[in-house]
Design an enzyme around this catalytic site. Structure first.
Site, short mmCIF file in Angstrom:
data_model
loop_
_atom_site.label_atom_id
_atom_site.label_comp_id
_atom_site.label_asym_id
_atom_site.label_seq_id
_atom_site.Cartn_x
_atom_site.Cartn_y
_atom_site.Cartn_z
CB CYS A 57 -0.91 0.00 1.23
SG CYS A 57 -1.98 1.45 1.34
N GLY A 58 0.84 2.01 -1.07
CA GLY A 58 1.72 3.17 -1.22
C GLY A 58 1.42 4.27 -0.24
CG HIS A 59 -2.59 5.57 1.49
ND1 HIS A 59 -3.28 4.41 1.16
CD2 HIS A 59 -2.97 5.86 2.77
CE1 HIS A 59 -4.03 4.03 2.17
NE2 HIS A 59 -3.88 4.90 3.16
CG HIS A 65 -7.23 -1.51 -6.40
ND1 HIS A 65 -6.83 -2.77 -5.99
CD2 HIS A 65 -7.07 -0.68 -5.33
CE1 HIS A 65 -6.46 -2.70 -4.72
NE2 HIS A 65 -6.59 -1.46 -4.29
CG ASP A 93 -6.67 5.63 -2.57
OD1 ASP A 93 -6.52 6.54 -1.73
OD2 ASP A 93 -5.81 4.76 -2.80
CB CYS A 135 -3.99 5.02 -5.58
SG CYS A 135 -3.83 3.23 -5.34
N GLY A 136 -0.73 5.08 -4.28
CA GLY A 136 0.68 4.85 -4.59
C GLY A 136 0.93 3.65 -5.48
CB THR A 137 0.04 0.05 -5.30
OG1 THR A 137 -1.32 0.19 -4.89
CG2 THR A 137 0.90 -0.27 -4.09
#
Length: 333
Positions: free
Chosen positions: A91-93, A225, A250, A254-256
Site C-alpha cells: 500500500c503506497g499511501h 481496483h 481512494d 494511490c501509490g501502488t
C-alpha cells in the site's frame, strides 16, 4: 474501564487517505517472510483487521498498517497493510504514512535532511526516503516494488454497461485502467455513486474474464481496483477516480496505482525512465512519480517505480475491546 484487547495506534492521513498505524498490542505474527505472515493473518487473524477498520472504530474507507519485526535482516520494520477490502500485499499511501509516523515518533534513528526507512512488506522490500526538517517529516519518496503491464487493450463484457476496453497493470496490487468517458460518465464527484457502481461491475467482469495472478507469488492475485482516468489524462499529468472493492474510493492518488499507471504508460511507449509524472486523486491531491529504470519479474518485462507524497499525523489512541461489547469485531452496514 475494562478491556480484553488494547491496541496502540498513531493515526495519519496521506494526501487525504487515512492510515491507522498500529504501534503496539499485536504479537509477532508467525511466518518466516512478510508474505507468509500475510497469509497467516488472512487465515487466522482477520477479526483483528475488522476490529480496526470496520465500524464503530473505523469507517467504510478505513485503512491501516500493523507494524511487525522485520523478517529480513536488511529492513528496519515489517508491515502488514489492512483495509476494508482485506490484507494488501503493498500500500503506497500507507507506506508514506508509516514512514512519517516512524520518523516523527522516533521509532527509527532520524537524520536530517534525509532519513531512509527500509520496510519489509508482503510484496517485497520498500525503501522510503523521508525529507526531515526540525524533526518533522516533510515529504516521503518511495522506491516501490517492481511494476509491470499485464494486458493492453483488453475487452470485458460488463453487465449493464457493455464492452469495456481496459489495460491491466500491477504496482503492488492489480489495476484495471479505464478511460472514464468511454463508459459515458463524467469525472464529477456528484456522480460518484454511478462511477463506483461501474467500477465494481468492471472488477467482477475482469476477474471472470481473466483473473490476474502475480508471476512469482501465487498468493497475489485478483483485480480489486479500477483506475478511472479523467479526460485529458496523459503521461505528464493524470487524474483518477480510484474505485476499490467492496465499494469505496481512494482519497489519495494511490501509490501502488500510480506505479501501475506508470508501468502501463511505459508499456505503451509514452513514459520513458527519469521523466516526471504527476498523478492526481479524485479530491485533487497529488503524488509525483518517475521510473528509475527497467527490469523483469518472473520473465515479465517490468519497471522500477518511485513516487513521493506527504502525510500528516492526526492523532494517537488506544483502541479497546470491552468484554461486554456486542460488536467485538466491528460491523459493516
Amino acid at each position: 474501564m475494562r478491556s480484553i484487547r488494547t491496541l496502540t495506534a498513531v493515526d495519519s492521513h496521506t494526501e487525504g487517505m487515512p492510515t491507522r498505524v498500529i504501534t503496539g498490542g499485536v504479537a509477532p505474527i508467525p511466518g518466516d517472510t512478510m508474505a507468509a505472515r500475510r497469509r497467516h493473518f488472512i487465515d487466522h487473524l482477520d477479526d483483528l483487521r475488522r476490529f480496526l477498520v470496520d465500524e464503530p472504530r473505523g469507517h467504510p474507507a478505513m485503512s491501516g498498517a500493523i507494524l511487525q519485526p522485520p523478517a529480513r535482516p536488511d529492513a528496519d520494520w515489517g508491515v502488514l497493510y489492512v483495509e476494508v477490502s482485506g490484507v494488501l500485499p503493498m500500500c503506497g499511501h500507507g507506506t508514506i504514512g508509516v514512514a512519517t509516523v516512524l520518523v516523527e515518533t522516533g521509532m527509527v534513528p532520524v537524520t536530517e535532511p534525509e532519513t531512509v526507512v527500509r520496510l519489509d512488506t508482503p510484496a517485497g522490500l520498500v525503501h522510503a526516503r523521508v525529507e526531515v526538517r526540525d524533526g518533522v517529516a516533510q515529504r516521503v519518496t518511495l522506491r516501490n516494488v517492481d511494476s509491470f503491464a499485464v494486458e493492453l487493450d483488453a475487452v470485458a463484457d460488463v453487465p449493464g454497461i457493455g464492452e469495456v476496453r481496459y489495460d491491466l497493470a500491477y504496482g503492488g496490487n492489480f489495476y484495471a485502467i479505464v478511460d472514464l468517458a468511454s463508459i459515458g460518465l463524467p469525472f464529477d464527484r456528484a456522480r460518484k455513486n454511478d462511477i463506483l457502481d461501474a467500477g465494481l461491475r468492471i472488477m467482477a467482469a475482469v476477474n471472470e474474464r481473466n483473473r490476474p495472478r502475480h508471476p512469482v507469488d501465487e498468493h497475489i492475485g485478483g483485480c480489486k481496483h479500477v483506475q478511472f482516468l479523467a479526460p485529458g489524462s496523459d503521461a505528464r499529468h493524470s487524474r483518477n477516480a480510484m474505485a476499490i472493492h467492496p465499494g469505496w474510493f481512494d482519497r489519495s492518488p494511490c501509490g501502488t496505482g500510480t506505479s501501475a499507471r506508470m508501468a502501463q504508460l511505459h508499456a505503451r511507449g509514452e513514459l520513458p525512465p527519469h521523466t516526471e509524472f504527476v498523478n492526481e486523486s479524485f479530491i485533487g491531491t497529488r503524488f509525483t512519480g518517475r521510473l528509475l529504470g527497467t527490469t523483469e519479474v518472473g520473465g515479465v518485462a517490468a519497471v522500477v517505480p518511485e513516487f513521493s507524497g506527504r502525510a500528516w499525523i492526526t492523532g494517537t489512541a488506544n483502541y479497546l475491546l470491552d468484554p461486554r461489547d456486542p460488536f467485538p469485531t466491528g460491523f459493516v452496514l
